[in-house]
Write a protein that holds these residues in place. Structure first.
Motif, short mmCIF file in Angstrom:
data_model
loop_
_atom_site.label_atom_id
_atom_site.label_comp_id
_atom_site.label_asym_id
_atom_site.label_seq_id
_atom_site.Cartn_x
_atom_site.Cartn_y
_atom_site.Cartn_z
N VAL A 90 -70.32 26.04 -6.24
CA VAL A 90 -69.56 26.24 -7.47
C VAL A 90 -69.08 24.90 -8.03
CG1 VAL A 90 -67.44 27.20 -8.44
CG2 VAL A 90 -68.86 28.61 -6.95
N LEU A 91 -68.52 24.07 -7.16
CA LEU A 91 -67.97 22.80 -7.62
C LEU A 91 -69.06 21.85 -8.09
CD1 LEU A 91 -65.20 22.21 -4.93
CD2 LEU A 91 -64.93 23.05 -7.27
N LEU A 92 -70.25 21.94 -7.49
CA LEU A 92 -71.34 21.04 -7.86
C LEU A 92 -71.81 21.27 -9.29
CD1 LEU A 92 -72.90 18.71 -6.65
CD2 LEU A 92 -74.56 20.35 -5.74
N ARG A 93 -71.46 22.41 -9.87
CA ARG A 93 -71.80 22.65 -11.27
C ARG A 93 -71.03 21.72 -12.21
NH1 ARG A 93 -70.92 29.06 -10.48
NH2 ARG A 93 -72.54 29.35 -8.88
N CYS A 94 -70.02 21.02 -11.68
CA CYS A 94 -69.30 20.02 -12.48
C CYS A 94 -70.02 18.67 -12.49
CB CYS A 94 -67.89 19.83 -11.94
SG CYS A 94 -66.86 21.31 -12.07
N GLY B 221 -77.75 18.51 -9.11
CA GLY B 221 -77.43 19.87 -8.69
C GLY B 221 -77.87 20.22 -7.29
N ASP B 222 -78.71 19.41 -6.67
CA ASP B 222 -79.15 19.67 -5.29
C ASP B 222 -78.60 18.63 -4.32
OD1 ASP B 222 -80.71 21.94 -6.00
OD2 ASP B 222 -82.33 20.62 -6.67
N THR B 223 -77.55 17.93 -4.71
CA THR B 223 -76.97 16.90 -3.85
C THR B 223 -76.45 17.53 -2.55
OG1 THR B 223 -76.29 15.62 -5.78
CG2 THR B 223 -75.24 15.09 -3.68
N ALA C 152 -68.66 16.60 -2.64
CA ALA C 152 -68.41 15.53 -1.67
C ALA C 152 -69.64 14.63 -1.58
CB ALA C 152 -68.06 16.10 -0.31
N GLY C 153 -70.82 15.22 -1.71
CA GLY C 153 -72.05 14.43 -1.69
C GLY C 153 -72.15 13.50 -2.88
N ALA D 123 -70.08 13.25 3.96
CA ALA D 123 -71.12 12.80 3.04
C ALA D 123 -71.06 11.28 2.93
CB ALA D 123 -70.92 13.41 1.66
N GLY D 124 -72.17 10.61 3.24
CA GLY D 124 -72.17 9.16 3.21
C GLY D 124 -71.08 8.63 4.13
N PRO D 125 -70.28 7.65 3.67
CA PRO D 125 -69.21 7.11 4.51
C PRO D 125 -67.93 7.92 4.46
CG PRO D 125 -69.35 5.86 2.48
CD PRO D 125 -70.45 6.88 2.42
N LEU D 126 -67.92 9.04 3.72
CA LEU D 126 -66.71 9.84 3.58
C LEU D 126 -66.56 10.81 4.74
CD1 LEU D 126 -66.74 10.73 -0.23
CD2 LEU D 126 -65.69 8.75 0.91
N LYS D 127 -65.39 10.80 5.37
CA LYS D 127 -65.06 11.74 6.43
C LYS D 127 -64.22 12.88 5.85
CE LYS D 127 -63.26 8.31 8.87
NZ LYS D 127 -63.73 7.16 8.09
N ARG D 128 -63.95 13.85 6.69
CA ARG D 128 -63.15 14.98 6.23
C ARG D 128 -61.80 14.51 5.68
NH1 ARG D 128 -62.83 19.44 10.57
NH2 ARG D 128 -64.96 19.83 9.81
#
Length: 388
Positions: free
Chosen positions: A126-130, A137-139, A144-145, A204-209
């Motif tokens: 849902v959020l990826l639609r932003c 759209g397929d990230t 977060a990706g 995602a990448g260098p990002l942690k929770r």
């Protein structure tokens, strides 16, 4: 032109609020806002509802929720606004336009969201639609990706910034301990935020929770007027300026390591307010991810491009620093119910400027700013606010 004022506000706790439906969230934010303004529902001329939705709940047509939540609003004009993660600010801007046009004398703005209605994977979809769905759209990893990609490119260009991102996360969680509305009132500490672990894995990448804002439910509300009103129980707060600047949606058409639209919003907004960055006592900014807050340091002018890390590592934006950023804990600790966020940020600023922020209070706060963005710095909103 008369300056618009915030004359009342309300805010629900943010969190996983399974027992509350949209009507209850609306009511729990709107009624305290009316009460603090010393007004009845019948005194409101227009209602502006910020609700992203995107499939989180079945009920759309969210403006009409007002008359269900509070029956006295049955015949009051109401409209729903949406602008990705800046949905709440879009609702505020529409209310300001109506006030300045003379169409309404007093407006109610309510931002709300129920996000914890879907599994995590669907929330991400849902959020990826932003994002620009044709290209992004397929990230993997959802939004977060998208920000993980931004962080990876920034790291490749300017070096590993993991210390700075962990320091931002730790700062905001330490601040959020004192926020009664925060989703997570827990001081995680720098070491936890810096170190990958089973409880803090890479997302995602260098990002942690610990670099990602929380999936939250909640609501916030403001009552707006061109003039303070007698009978209000809170000190009015007024706009010195309000600014919106957009940028192009696809990341492929701009430098993803620069928030250029945000930088323009800051430049124009401060100029319109007749203020400099050094005049501000605090900033509430849009830390959907820690990399976003760091890039926003550069956009607001605290550091040149590529040097945002030094702002947090030098302590500039801590509570005891030269310019406290996110004394409320930000989206990182307070939570990020999409439609509520922009309104919530303005409530946090109003509490600061009225001296009612409790443990979050920045001493002698008289001038502050709110930055809220939709997408990856696509829809950029800046408010410069002062005590009335």
């Amino acid at each position: 032109m008369s300056a618009a004022h915030i004359i009342g506000w309300g805010h629900t706790p943010f969190g996983k609020l399974d027992a509350l439906d949209a009507e209850q969230l609306f009511r729990d934010a709107a009624q305290p806002a009316l009460d603090s303004a010393g007004l009845a529902a019948e005194d409101i001329d227009g209602i502006f509802v910020g609700h992203f939705n995107g499939g989180f709940v079945r009920q759309d047509f969210s403006g009409a929720i007002a008359g269900v939540a509070i029956p006295a609003f049955r015949h009051t004009p109401a409209v729903r606004l949406e602008n990705a993660c800046a949905t709440g600010s879009a609702a505020i801007w529409a209310a300001l336009d109506a006030l300045h046009a003379g169409r309404v004398k007093r407006a109610l703005v309510v931002g709300f969201e129920k996000m914890n209605t879907l599994p995590n994977a669907q929330i991400g979809e849902v959020l990826l639609r932003c994002s620009y769905v044709k290209e992004e759209g397929d990230t993997p990893g959802g939004f977060a990706g998208v920000f993980g990609t931004i962080a990876s490119e920034y790291f490749a260009r300017f070096g590993d910034q993991s210390d700075a991102l962990a320091a931002i996360s730790a700062k905001n969680h330490a601040n959020g301990v004192h926020n009664p509305y925060a989703h997570m009132k827990r001081d995680l500490g720098f070491d936890f935020c810096r170190t990958p672990s089973e409880k803090n894995p890479f997302v995602a990448g260098p990002l942690k929770r610990s670099d990602c804002s929380l999936v939250s439910d909640g609501a916030a509300a403001l009552v707006l007027s061109l003039e303070p009103v007698a009978g209000a129980t809170v000190q009015a707060v007024r706009w010195r300026s309000h600014t919106q600047v957009n940028d192009v949606l696809p990341l492929s058409r701009r430098d993803p390591t620069r928030f250029e639209g945000a930088a323009q919003a800051w430049s124009r907004g401060l100029d319109a307010a007749g203020a400099r960055l050094d005049d501000l006592h605090f900033v509430e900014t849009h830390d959907c991810f820690t990399i976003a807050e760091m890039l926003e340091y550069e956009a607001m002018g605290l550091a040149p491009h590529g040097q945002g890390a030094r702002v947090i590592l030098d302590g500039v934006t801590r509570m005891d620093g030269r310019l406290p950023v996110n004394p409320s804990g930000g989206l990182k600790s307070r939570g990020h119910p999409i439609g509520a966020t922009g309104v919530s940020q303005h409530v946090m600023a109003a509490m600061q400027l009225s001296g009612t922020a409790g443990g979050m209070q920045v001493p002698n706060a008289g001038l502050g700013a709110v930055f809220n963005m939709g997408g990856a710095a696509v829809a950029n909103y800046l408010s410069v606010l002062e005590a009335a």
